[in-house]
Design an enzyme around this catalytic site. Structure first.
Site, PDB file in Angstrom:
ATOM      1  N   ARG A  13       3.230  -5.017  16.593  1.00 46.82           N
ATOM      2  CA  ARG A  13       1.831  -4.563  16.499  1.00 46.82           C
ATOM      3  C   ARG A  13       0.902  -5.684  16.967  1.00 46.82           C
ATOM      4  NH1 ARG A  13       1.878  -3.016  10.241  1.00 46.82           N
ATOM      5  NH2 ARG A  13       2.752  -5.132  10.268  1.00 46.82           N
TER       6      ARG A  13
ATOM      7  N   SER B  46       0.825  -1.217   0.000  1.00 43.65           N
ATOM      8  CA  SER B  46       0.000   0.000   0.000  1.00 43.65           C
ATOM      9  C   SER B  46       0.856   1.262   0.000  1.00 43.65           C
ATOM     10  CB  SER B  46      -0.972   0.001   1.184  1.00 43.65           C
ATOM     11  OG  SER B  46      -0.302  -0.313   2.380  1.00 43.65           O
TER      12      SER B  46
ATOM     13  N   HIS C  89      -1.878  -8.957   1.722  1.00 48.15           N
ATOM     14  CA  HIS C  89      -1.590  -7.697   2.440  1.00 48.15           C
ATOM     15  C   HIS C  89      -2.727  -7.452   3.441  1.00 48.15           C
ATOM     16  CE1 HIS C  89       0.209  -3.905   3.235  1.00 48.15           C
ATOM     17  NE2 HIS C  89      -0.210  -3.197   2.207  1.00 48.15           N
TER      18      HIS C  89
ATOM     19  N   HIS D  41       5.932 -12.880   7.144  1.00 46.00           N
ATOM     20  CA  HIS D  41       6.160 -11.472   6.757  1.00 46.00           C
ATOM     21  C   HIS D  41       7.346 -11.375   5.811  1.00 46.00           C
ATOM     22  CE1 HIS D  41       6.583  -7.108   7.069  1.00 46.00           C
ATOM     23  NE2 HIS D  41       5.317  -7.139   7.448  1.00 46.00           N
TER      24      HIS D  41
ATOM     25  N   ASP E  69      -2.120  -8.726  11.515  1.00 44.39           N
ATOM     26  CA  ASP E  69      -3.483  -9.145  11.157  1.00 44.39           C
ATOM     27  C   ASP E  69      -3.987 -10.328  11.973  1.00 44.39           C
ATOM     28  OD1 ASP E  69      -3.667  -7.192   9.157  1.00 44.39           O
ATOM     29  OD2 ASP E  69      -2.522  -8.451   7.781  1.00 44.39           O
TER      30      ASP E  69
HETATM   31  N1  NMX Z   1       1.338 -19.795   5.349  1.00 41.20           N
HETATM   32  C1  NMX Z   1       1.773 -20.674   4.427  1.00 41.20           C
HETATM   33  N2  NMX Z   1       2.850 -20.484   3.656  1.00 41.20           N
HETATM   34  C2  NMX Z   1       3.533 -19.347   3.857  1.00 41.20           C
HETATM   35  C3  NMX Z   1       3.173 -18.405   4.824  1.00 41.20           C
HETATM   36  C4  NMX Z   1       2.007 -18.650   5.578  1.00 41.20           C
HETATM   37  N3  NMX Z   1       1.533 -17.791   6.473  1.00 41.20           N
HETATM   38  N4  NMX Z   1       4.043 -17.375   4.777  1.00 41.20           N
HETATM   39  C5  NMX Z   1       4.936 -17.674   3.805  1.00 41.20           C
HETATM   40  N5  NMX Z   1       4.614 -18.854   3.252  1.00 41.20           N
HETATM   41  C6  NMX Z   1       5.250 -19.498   2.114  1.00 41.20           C
HETATM   42  C7  NMX Z   1       5.151 -18.609   0.891  1.00 41.20           C
HETATM   43  O1  NMX Z   1       3.859 -18.691   0.282  1.00 41.20           O
HETATM   44  C8  NMX Z   1       6.274 -19.108   0.044  1.00 41.20           C
HETATM   45  O2  NMX Z   1       5.839 -20.296  -0.577  1.00 41.20           O
HETATM   46  P1  NMX Z   1       6.348 -20.717  -2.040  1.00 41.20           P
HETATM   47  O3  NMX Z   1       7.823 -20.960  -1.884  1.00 41.20           O
HETATM   48  O4  NMX Z   1       5.560 -21.938  -2.343  1.00 41.20           O
HETATM   49  O5  NMX Z   1       6.042 -19.563  -2.949  1.00 41.20           O
HETATM   50  C9  NMX Z   1       7.329 -19.460   1.086  1.00 41.20           C
HETATM   51  O6  NMX Z   1       6.630 -19.636   2.325  1.00 41.20           O
HETATM   52  C10 NMX Z   1       8.379 -18.384   1.262  1.00 41.20           C
HETATM   53  O7  NMX Z   1       7.724 -17.150   1.524  1.00 41.20           O
HETATM   54  P2  NMX Z   1       8.408 -16.032   2.449  1.00 41.20           P
HETATM   55  O8  NMX Z   1       9.645 -15.586   1.761  1.00 41.20           O
HETATM   56  O9  NMX Z   1       8.516 -16.505   3.840  1.00 41.20           O
HETATM   57  O10 NMX Z   1       7.275 -14.904   2.471  1.00 41.20           O
HETATM   58  P3  NMX Z   1       7.028 -13.713   1.428  1.00 41.20           P
HETATM   59  O11 NMX Z   1       7.924 -12.587   1.765  1.00 41.20           O
HETATM   60  O12 NMX Z   1       7.061 -14.221   0.037  1.00 41.20           O
HETATM   61  O13 NMX Z   1       5.503 -13.341   1.734  1.00 41.20           O
HETATM   62  C11 NMX Z   1       3.651 -12.902   3.124  1.00 41.20           C
HETATM   63  C12 NMX Z   1       5.122 -12.655   2.900  1.00 41.20           C
HETATM   64  C13 NMX Z   1       3.148 -11.996   4.230  1.00 41.20           C
HETATM   65  C14 NMX Z   1       2.879 -12.560   1.837  1.00 41.20           C
HETATM   66  C15 NMX Z   1       3.433 -14.397   3.492  1.00 41.20           C
HETATM   67  O14 NMX Z   1       4.087 -14.673   4.718  1.00 41.20           O
HETATM   68  C16 NMX Z   1       1.972 -14.795   3.585  1.00 41.20           C
HETATM   69  O15 NMX Z   1       1.370 -15.125   2.566  1.00 41.20           O
HETATM   70  N6  NMX Z   1       1.357 -14.736   4.823  1.00 41.20           N
HETATM   71  C17 NMX Z   1      -0.056 -15.003   4.968  1.00 41.20           C
HETATM   72  C18 NMX Z   1      -0.878 -13.797   4.547  1.00 41.20           C
HETATM   73  C19 NMX Z   1      -0.725 -12.658   5.526  1.00 41.20           C
HETATM   74  O16 NMX Z   1      -0.804 -12.818   6.727  1.00 41.20           O
HETATM   75  N7  NMX Z   1      -0.530 -11.442   4.981  1.00 41.20           N
HETATM   76  C20 NMX Z   1      -0.481 -10.231   5.819  1.00 41.20           C
HETATM   77  C21 NMX Z   1       0.897  -9.581   5.893  1.00 41.20           C
HETATM   78  C22 NMX Z   1       0.867  -8.375   6.764  1.00 41.20           C
HETATM   79  N8  NMX Z   1       0.027  -7.305   6.194  1.00 41.20           N
HETATM   80  O17 NMX Z   1      -0.843  -6.812   6.851  1.00 41.20           O
HETATM   81  O18 NMX Z   1       0.222  -6.918   5.039  1.00 41.20           O
HETATM   82  C1  MLT Z   2       2.190  -3.709   6.452  1.00 41.60           C
HETATM   83  O1  MLT Z   2       1.832  -3.210   7.513  1.00 41.60           O
HETATM   84  O2  MLT Z   2       2.243  -3.030   5.401  1.00 41.60           O
HETATM   85  C2  MLT Z   2       2.480  -5.167   6.385  1.00 41.60           C
HETATM   86  O3  MLT Z   2       3.000  -5.652   7.584  1.00 41.60           O
HETATM   87  C3  MLT Z   2       3.231  -5.618   5.168  1.00 41.60           C
HETATM   88  C4  MLT Z   2       4.629  -5.156   5.014  1.00 41.60           C
HETATM   89  O4  MLT Z   2       5.196  -4.427   5.806  1.00 41.60           O
HETATM   90  O5  MLT Z   2       5.221  -5.602   3.994  1.00 41.60           O
END
Ligand code: NMX
Ligand code: MLT
Length: 434
Positions: free
Chosen positions: A326, A240, A270, A317, A372
């Site tokens: 947070r 964002s 996100h 994350h 979240d």
């Molecule tokens: N559950 C399952 N798999 C996960 C999760 C999770 N919570 N977090 C990471 N992974 C997987 C990810 O999908 C990736 O899989 P692949 O190799 O098959 O593509 C692998 O682990 C490596 O990912 P990372 O490097 O650890 O994470 P990345 O930086 O790519 O993504 C998020 C970060 C936040 C997108 C990821 O952790 C996620 O999808 N979390 C669940 C959704 C979530 O809670 N999002 C909110 C973030 C905070 N916000 O408010 O924005």
């Molecule tokens: C945010 O607050 O924007 C989320 O934790 C995602 C991020 O920092 O990448």
């Protein structure tokens, strides 16, 4: 508003030579190298954005203008009789880096009150949308609809010196930010509360008035203040913030830029994760029937989610490598205000089990919870059970940070953002050379 604008103008004047000097004298200093994995992998860890509004350390978490979350809550002027600070004072702090006095805070609060009513045409547009439209779509459309009000566009069309860009950008931010809680509350009551609306109360601050317009009694006013401050900023690289900054770099105004950023926040990886956490947890509880939630059944449900190729919402994350402060701050709130609430107990059990499950699976780089995972239970407890709406709350908070950033972007003359792309064949060629 004299105080905030004058302080900001002074800070900008002081800051400009630092940016100029870095560019002129040290522009060729390297901050890192970019690997193929980073080019393909979403630019993780590439250090190519600059902001002084907040900084995210992977292990410590966020600092707003150098202050941790507890330090921020401690330092800012509190709403009389309440436990959390004025959001308006926090806005002053993010914008200038100075902790405002109560007088300066009240000056911002008075200005926000003058600017918080929605134009009728925004209400007409919302009402013309199908009622089952997602609240984030309505929120973004409402922001975009107000673009015609932009003072930046008017001044730009008249012919404006670059050095002055920040001033009408700041004016647009002052017009837009106070309207967001009004817009959000309108959407909420139109969609979920029989279209019966509660007019704003001129005595109340931003957090207090939001709770009032939502129709949720104390201490929801403090929940709103806490929530907006906690969600405000997370340095510049999150979707964002980065989207808002990118769109603004084309000299698009605050309305265009924020609406775009809100669209990014609406994605499940996100901001929408806050709604996903609640829907996951509720589905899980429904599936239990009369059975008590235990760590064993939670573990099984988490594995079922992973085995079906889905993510565990609220965990992981891109930058953080520990429990999000947070999350910790909201958990502390729950331990104080709703320690025995069954849903909080389930959320706490998930916290106990999920990191181990993710570690065992071995994919996520960060198995710990993010913001979240803990926000929805508080909303649910205070009666806001329509989880589709949760990301709109995130959006109001996030606007404080991203709008502050684009004022500074214009003040420091940050240019059009335009990174370079390569073809796959070029990456293969680079790989072969190594
Ligand atoms: N559950 C399952 N798999 C996960 C999760 C999770 N919570 N977090 C990471 N992974 C997987 C990810 O999908 C990736 O899989 P692949 O190799 O098959 O593509 C692998 O682990 C490596 O990912 P990372 O490097 O650890 O994470 P990345 O930086 O790519 O993504 C998020 C970060 C936040 C997108 C990821 O952790 C996620 O999808 N979390 C669940 C959704 C979530 O809670 N999002 C909110 C973030 C905070 N916000 O408010 O924005
Ligand atoms: C945010 O607050 O924007 C989320 O934790 C995602 C991020 O920092 O990448």
């Amino acid at each position: 508003m004299k105080s905030l604008k004058a302080t900001l103008a002074k800070k900008i004047e002081e800051h400009r030579p630092r940016t100029t000097k870095l560019l002129k004298e040290h522009g060729d200093v390297k901050l890192g190298e970019v690997t193929i994995a980073q080019a393909i992998g979403g630019a993780r860890g590439v250090r190519c954005l600059v902001t002084d509004v907040s900084y995210l350390d992977p292990f410590e978490g966020i600092r707003f203008r150098g202050k941790t979350i507890p330090e921020t809550f401690e330092a800012l002027p509190k709403v009389p009789g309440r436990e959390y600070p004025f959001v308006e004072g926090f806005f002053y702090f993010l914008m200038t880096g100075d902790v405002p006095t109560m007088e300066q805070t009240l000056e911002v609060a008075a200005e926000f009150k003058k600017r918080r009513d929605l134009p009728q045409y925004v209400i007409d547009i919302l009402r013309a949308m199908p009622r089952d439209t997602h609240p984030m779509t309505m929120f973004s459309a409402g922001i975009l609809a107000m673009q015609r009000e932009s003072k930046f566009v008017k001044r730009y069309n008249e012919g404006m010196n670059k050095m002055e860009y920040w001033e009408p950008m700041f004016e647009d931010v002052l017009d837009l930010l106070p309207k967001l809680p009004t817009l959000a509350a309108y959407i909420y009551r139109m969609k979920y509360k029989a279209d019966v609306h509660i007019p704003g109360d001129p005595k109340l601050d931003m957090g207090g008035n939001f709770a009032h317009m939502m129709g949720i009694p104390e201490p929801y006013d403090d929940v709103a203040r806490m929530y907006f401050i906690l969600h405000s900023d997370h340095e510049s690289g999150n979707v964002s913030a980065h989207t808002t900054h990118l769109v603004a770099s084309a000299l698009s105004d605050a309305y265009y830029s924020l609406s775009a950023g809100i669209n990014g926040l609406a994605g499940p990886l996100h901001g929408l994760a806050n709604q996903e956490v609640l829907s996951w947890t509720m589905k899980f509880m429904d599936s239990l029937g009369d059975q008590e939630p235990t760590e064993e059944v939670i573990k099984k449900a988490l594995w079922d989610t992973l085995n079906s190729g889905q993510v565990i919402p609220g965990y992981g994350h891109a930058v953080l490598r520990k429990t999000d402060p947070r999350y910790a701050s909201q958990r502390e709130f729950c331990l104080k205000n709703l320690p025995d609430y069954p849903l909080f107990k389930v959320i706490s059990m998930i916290y106990k089990v999920a990191p181990g499950v993710l570690q065992e699976q071995g994919k996520a780089k960060n198995p710990w919870p993010n913001v979240d995972a803990q926000s929805g239970v508080i909303q649910w407890y205070y009666g806001l059970t329509e989880w589709d709406f949760y990301t709109v709350l995130f959006g109001i908070g996030r606007a404080i940070g991203v709008l502050t950033n684009i004022v500074w972007d214009r003040a420091l003359g940050y240019p059009l953002e335009r990174p370079k792309s390569l073809t796959t064949a070029m990456l293969e060629e680079a790989a072969a050379k190594k």
